[in-house]
Scaffold this motif. Structure first.
Motif, PDB file in Angstrom:
ATOM      1  N   LEU A 106       0.827  -1.213   0.000  1.00 30.16           N
ATOM      2  CA  LEU A 106       0.000   0.000   0.000  1.00 30.16           C
ATOM      3  C   LEU A 106       0.861   1.263   0.000  1.00 30.16           C
ATOM      4  O   LEU A 106       0.853   2.038  -0.946  1.00 30.16           O
ATOM      5  CB  LEU A 106      -0.946   0.007   1.208  1.00 30.16           C
ATOM      6  CG  LEU A 106      -1.829   1.251   1.317  1.00 30.16           C
ATOM      7  CD1 LEU A 106      -2.704   1.418   0.085  1.00 30.16           C
ATOM      8  CD2 LEU A 106      -2.709   1.196   2.565  1.00 30.16           C
ATOM      9  N   VAL A 133       4.348  10.911   4.889  1.00 25.18           N
ATOM     10  CA  VAL A 133       5.155   9.751   5.289  1.00 25.18           C
ATOM     11  C   VAL A 133       4.982   9.505   6.793  1.00 25.18           C
ATOM     12  O   VAL A 133       3.987   8.934   7.211  1.00 25.18           O
ATOM     13  CB  VAL A 133       6.623   9.947   4.852  1.00 25.18           C
ATOM     14  CG1 VAL A 133       7.414   8.663   5.041  1.00 25.18           C
ATOM     15  CG2 VAL A 133       6.684  10.377   3.381  1.00 25.18           C
ATOM     16  N   ALA A 183      -8.331   7.842  13.183  1.00 21.33           N
ATOM     17  CA  ALA A 183      -8.749   6.529  13.688  1.00 21.33           C
ATOM     18  C   ALA A 183      -7.541   5.674  14.088  1.00 21.33           C
ATOM     19  O   ALA A 183      -7.584   4.921  15.059  1.00 21.33           O
ATOM     20  CB  ALA A 183      -9.570   5.812  12.622  1.00 21.33           C
ATOM     21  N   ARG A 184      -6.442   5.812  13.332  1.00 21.03           N
ATOM     22  CA  ARG A 184      -5.232   5.035  13.648  1.00 21.03           C
ATOM     23  C   ARG A 184      -4.729   5.377  15.043  1.00 21.03           C
ATOM     24  O   ARG A 184      -4.328   4.514  15.813  1.00 21.03           O
ATOM     25  CB  ARG A 184      -4.114   5.350  12.656  1.00 21.03           C
ATOM     26  CG  ARG A 184      -4.274   4.733  11.303  1.00 21.03           C
ATOM     27  CD  ARG A 184      -3.225   5.259  10.337  1.00 21.03           C
ATOM     28  NE  ARG A 184      -1.870   4.835  10.682  1.00 21.03           N
ATOM     29  CZ  ARG A 184      -1.413   3.614  10.515  1.00 21.03           C
ATOM     30  NH1 ARG A 184      -2.188   2.669  10.032  1.00 21.03           N
ATOM     31  NH2 ARG A 184      -0.174   3.289  10.839  1.00 21.03           N
TER      32      ARG A 184
HETATM   33  N1  LIG Z   1      -2.315   9.475  12.162  1.00 21.52           N
HETATM   34  C1  LIG Z   1      -1.052   9.524  12.507  1.00 21.52           C
HETATM   35  O1  LIG Z   1      -0.725   9.662  13.681  1.00 21.52           O
HETATM   36  C2  LIG Z   1       0.029   9.453  11.459  1.00 21.52           C
HETATM   37  C3  LIG Z   1       1.339   9.757  11.845  1.00 21.52           C
HETATM   38  C4  LIG Z   1       2.354   9.688  10.902  1.00 21.52           C
HETATM   39  C5  LIG Z   1       2.062   9.310   9.595  1.00 21.52           C
HETATM   40  N2  LIG Z   1       0.772   9.011   9.243  1.00 21.52           N
HETATM   41  C6  LIG Z   1       0.526   8.602   7.857  1.00 21.52           C
HETATM   42  O2  LIG Z   1      -0.463   9.424   7.293  1.00 21.52           O
HETATM   43  C7  LIG Z   1      -1.230   8.670   6.355  1.00 21.52           C
HETATM   44  C8  LIG Z   1      -2.710   8.796   6.696  1.00 21.52           C
HETATM   45  O3  LIG Z   1      -2.891   8.311   8.008  1.00 21.52           O
HETATM   46  P1  LIG Z   1      -4.273   8.434   8.781  1.00 21.52           P
HETATM   47  O4  LIG Z   1      -3.959   8.432  10.213  1.00 21.52           O
HETATM   48  O5  LIG Z   1      -5.082   9.513   8.193  1.00 21.52           O
HETATM   49  O6  LIG Z   1      -4.903   7.005   8.427  1.00 21.52           O
HETATM   50  P2  LIG Z   1      -6.427   6.504   8.403  1.00 21.52           P
HETATM   51  O7  LIG Z   1      -7.306   7.436   9.141  1.00 21.52           O
HETATM   52  O8  LIG Z   1      -6.368   5.075   8.789  1.00 21.52           O
HETATM   53  O9  LIG Z   1      -6.767   6.617   6.841  1.00 21.52           O
HETATM   54  C9  LIG Z   1      -6.064   5.838   5.937  1.00 21.52           C
HETATM   55  C10 LIG Z   1      -6.575   6.108   4.541  1.00 21.52           C
HETATM   56  O10 LIG Z   1      -5.951   5.184   3.644  1.00 21.52           O
HETATM   57  C11 LIG Z   1      -6.977   4.466   2.945  1.00 21.52           C
HETATM   58  N3  LIG Z   1      -6.572   3.090   2.659  1.00 21.52           N
HETATM   59  C12 LIG Z   1      -6.274   2.103   3.559  1.00 21.52           C
HETATM   60  N4  LIG Z   1      -6.025   0.952   2.913  1.00 21.52           N
HETATM   61  C13 LIG Z   1      -6.194   1.216   1.576  1.00 21.52           C
HETATM   62  C14 LIG Z   1      -6.091   0.431   0.403  1.00 21.52           C
HETATM   63  N5  LIG Z   1      -5.742  -0.867   0.452  1.00 21.52           N
HETATM   64  N6  LIG Z   1      -6.353   1.003  -0.793  1.00 21.52           N
HETATM   65  C15 LIG Z   1      -6.703   2.325  -0.863  1.00 21.52           C
HETATM   66  N7  LIG Z   1      -6.785   3.120   0.204  1.00 21.52           N
HETATM   67  C16 LIG Z   1      -6.544   2.571   1.414  1.00 21.52           C
HETATM   68  C17 LIG Z   1      -8.172   4.480   3.891  1.00 21.52           C
HETATM   69  O11 LIG Z   1      -9.380   4.346   3.181  1.00 21.52           O
HETATM   70  P3  LIG Z   1     -10.210   2.969   2.991  1.00 21.52           P
HETATM   71  O12 LIG Z   1     -10.173   2.236   4.278  1.00 21.52           O
HETATM   72  O13 LIG Z   1     -11.552   3.507   2.586  1.00 21.52           O
HETATM   73  O14 LIG Z   1      -9.518   2.250   1.865  1.00 21.52           O
HETATM   74  C18 LIG Z   1      -8.072   5.893   4.447  1.00 21.52           C
HETATM   75  O15 LIG Z   1      -8.647   6.813   3.562  1.00 21.52           O
HETATM   76  C19 LIG Z   1      -0.734   7.233   6.424  1.00 21.52           C
HETATM   77  O16 LIG Z   1       0.167   7.005   5.365  1.00 21.52           O
HETATM   78  C20 LIG Z   1      -0.021   7.185   7.766  1.00 21.52           C
HETATM   79  O17 LIG Z   1       1.032   6.254   7.787  1.00 21.52           O
HETATM   80  C21 LIG Z   1      -0.249   9.063  10.141  1.00 21.52           C
END
Ligand SMILES: NC(=O)c1ccc[n+]([C@@H]2O[C@H](COP(=O)([O-])OP(=O)(O)OC[C@H]3O[C@@H](n4cnc5c(N)ncnc54)[C@H](OP(=O)(O)O)[C@@H]3O)[C@@H](O)[C@H]2O)c1
Length: 242
Positions: A106, A133, A183-184
């Motif tokens: 992914l 990232v 949500a994560r």
């Molecule tokens: N939140 C944090 O604390 C944090 C910190 C550092 C980095 N990040 C990075 O920021 C990014 C977004 O994180 P987030 O916290 O916003 O995550 P999130 O709320 O879990 O959202 C993840 C997104 O990715 C999509 N996704 C998951 N699996 C997929 C698949 N197989 N195909 C297509 N889309 C897919 C999900 O949509 P569907 O389920 O509808 O497919 C959702 O829109 C990620 O790359 C994460 O590693 C997050």
């Protein structure tokens, strides 16, 4: 009028980025798996200004489908935000090969494939890529062996494409968020209080998805154009090294 693709735009950081870019006047193509959630955001932005493409980005042909759909509807492409990611946390001894492969499929390979499909359009438009990232790419951790490895790979890929982008007129950068309220993160906060979490992580505060979206908007603005190949720690002080 700029046209932007945002991956992982159904929820969390990607959703905030899509809404922010739409509010800046861009037309936005949102991709993720959950069609209903994507359509809810399209309804908010407007059907003439946005497009939902429901795909599983781990599948090899999904990236080209998204870019083709964007160009078919809007005629061109100026911006790609690679945000989709969902790597499994946990003790190394509990993680399988499939968990590692899934994480790379992914976040790393979808970014590579979307970049490959988008590049000719971005080159023509002198466009931009922003990769979302994560702080774990610079600061590995025992419970984040997959995410840290994937993020480090995406940071390296960002630098490689930034150098190519200098020749081709494409701006390429990455943002490393620290903990952001999605949500994560909610899962991690189930077993602790927010105050304890901040103390344990040694950070100033938890980020909001809109914080990350605001930095994306700056990078894509005329004032941000000097930024090239930057791997920006935007993390409440999470990264302690220089
Ligand atoms: N939140 C944090 O604390 C944090 C910190 C550092 C980095 N990040 C990075 O920021 C990014 C977004 O994180 P987030 O916290 O916003 O995550 P999130 O709320 O879990 O959202 C993840 C997104 O990715 C999509 N996704 C998951 N699996 C997929 C698949 N197989 N195909 C297509 N889309 C897919 C999900 O949509 P569907 O389920 O509808 O497919 C959702 O829109 C990620 O790359 C994460 O590693 C997050």
């Amino acid at each position: 009028m700029k046209i932007a693709i945002v991956s992982g735009a159904s929820r969390g950081i990607g959703n905030a980025i899509a809404l922010r870019l739409a509010s800046e006047g861009m037309k936005v193509v949102l991709c993720a798996r959950d069609e209903n959630l994507l359509n809810e955001t399209v309804a908010k932005i407007g059907a003439d200004e946005s497009l939902a493409v429901a795909v599983d980005l781990r599948l090899p042909d999904s990236a080209a489908k998204v870019v083709d759909a964007a160009v078919a509807k809007f005629g061109t492409l100026d911006v790609l935000v690679n945000n989709a990611g969902a790597t499994k946390r946990g003790d190394f001894e509990s993680l399988t090969d499939d968990d590692f492969i899934d994480g790379f499929a992914l976040k790393y390979f979808a970014a590579v494939r979307l970049t490959r499909a988008a590049w000719p359009h971005l080159k023509k438009q002198r466009g931009s890529i922003v990769n979302i990232v994560g702080a774990g790419g610079r600061t590995p951790g025992a419970l984040f062996a997959i995410g840290g490895s994937v993020n480090a790979a995406v940071l390296s890929f960002t630098k490689a494409m930034s150098e190519k982008g200098i020749q081709d007129g494409v701006q390429v950068n990455a943002i490393n968020p620290g903990p952001v309220r999605t949500a994560r993160l909610a899962k991690r906060l189930e077993s602790t209080t927010e105050g304890e979490f901040l103390r344990d992580e040694r950070i100033a505060r938890i980020g909001e998805p809109e914080d990350i979206a605001a930095l994306v908007a700056f990078i894509l603005s005329p004032n941000g154009r000097y930024m090239q190949g930057s791997l920006v720690d935007f993390d409440g002080g999470s990264t302690k090294t220089i």
